[in-house]
Design a protein around this motif. Structure first.
Motif, PDB file in Angstrom:
ATOM      1  N   TYR A  33      -5.386   3.504   8.207  1.00 17.59           N
ATOM      2  CA  TYR A  33      -6.121   2.371   8.187  1.00 17.59           C
ATOM      3  C   TYR A  33      -5.465   1.296   8.693  1.00 17.59           C
ATOM      4  N   THR A  49      -9.056  -1.688  -2.100  1.00 16.98           N
ATOM      5  CA  THR A  49      -9.885  -0.807  -1.360  1.00 16.98           C
ATOM      6  C   THR A  49      -8.661   0.279  -1.147  1.00 16.98           C
ATOM      7  N   ALA A  50      -7.620  -0.146  -0.779  1.00 17.18           N
ATOM      8  CA  ALA A  50      -6.450   0.745  -0.366  1.00 17.18           C
ATOM      9  C   ALA A  50      -6.058   1.521  -1.496  1.00 17.18           C
ATOM     10  N   GLU A  51      -6.096   1.043  -2.666  1.00 17.77           N
ATOM     11  CA  GLU A  51      -5.746   1.978  -3.786  1.00 17.77           C
ATOM     12  C   GLU A  51      -7.064   3.047  -4.088  1.00 17.77           C
ATOM     13  N   LYS A  54      -6.710   5.855  -1.617  1.00 12.88           N
ATOM     14  CA  LYS A  54      -5.561   6.437  -2.015  1.00 12.88           C
ATOM     15  C   LYS A  54      -5.815   7.280  -3.144  1.00 12.88           C
ATOM     16  N   PHE A  61      -4.453  10.786   2.399  1.00 10.15           N
ATOM     17  CA  PHE A  61      -4.399   9.192   2.658  1.00 10.15           C
ATOM     18  C   PHE A  61      -3.231   9.119   3.453  1.00 10.15           C
ATOM     19  N   PHE A  64      -1.566   2.441   5.588  1.00 13.16           N
ATOM     20  CA  PHE A  64      -2.577   1.378   5.445  1.00 13.16           C
ATOM     21  C   PHE A  64      -1.940   0.060   6.016  1.00 13.16           C
ATOM     22  N   VAL A  94       0.734  -0.450   0.712  1.00 10.77           N
ATOM     23  CA  VAL A  94       0.119  -1.131   2.046  1.00 10.77           C
ATOM     24  C   VAL A  94       1.334  -1.975   2.631  1.00 10.77           C
TER      25      VAL A  94
END
Length: 140
Positions: A33, A49-51, A54, A61, A64, A94
């Protein structure tokens, strides 16, 4: 003679057509991403959102990255603003990236950018390059 020309043309198109397809193949085994943002406070929901992704995707995943561009980029040099985001980003896997074009345009001292952040020459171009590699992209 016509047959020879058409056969040669067909062979050349076949060879060069396949070479192009091979160069654009992307490994889709991981979900990668990239988010382009112009507002530093948006890092909070982006990291959340990344967490969530994941946790949801597990082994699927991948990478990011968040690219910060625009007139508010100077905020990344303020430790009170950026340090908390950097710590949360590192825990979430991230990577935060600064747009060098924006740093130059808005006369931000690059030496004050946190060392944990990479600087790319052009954030928008970098975003497109990642999209060509198969990254899912969002611009805020």
């Amino acid at each position: 003679m016509k047959t020879y020309i058409f056969s040669s043309l067909f062979l050349m198109l076949t060879l060069f057509g396949n070479a192009k397809l091979q160069a654009q193949q992307v490994d889709n085994s991981k979900n990668n991403y990239v988010v382009l943002t112009t507002k530093v406070p948006q890092l909070q929901p982006i990291i959340l959102t990344a967490e969530a992704l994941k946790a949801e995707e597990g082994e699927a995943f991948g990478d990011f990255q968040v690219i910060i561009c625009g007139k508010d980029i100077g905020q990344i040099t303020d430790p009170e603003i950026i340090n908390t985001f950097i710590q949360k980003a590192e825990k979430a896997g991230v990577q935060i990236i600064a747009c060098g074009f924006s740093l130059n345009k808005f006369k931000v001292d690059k030496t004050k950018v946190p060392t944990s952040m990479d600087i790319v020459e052009n954030g928008i171009l970098y975003n497109f390059q990642l999209q060509k590699k198969g990254y899912k992209s969002l611009s805020l």
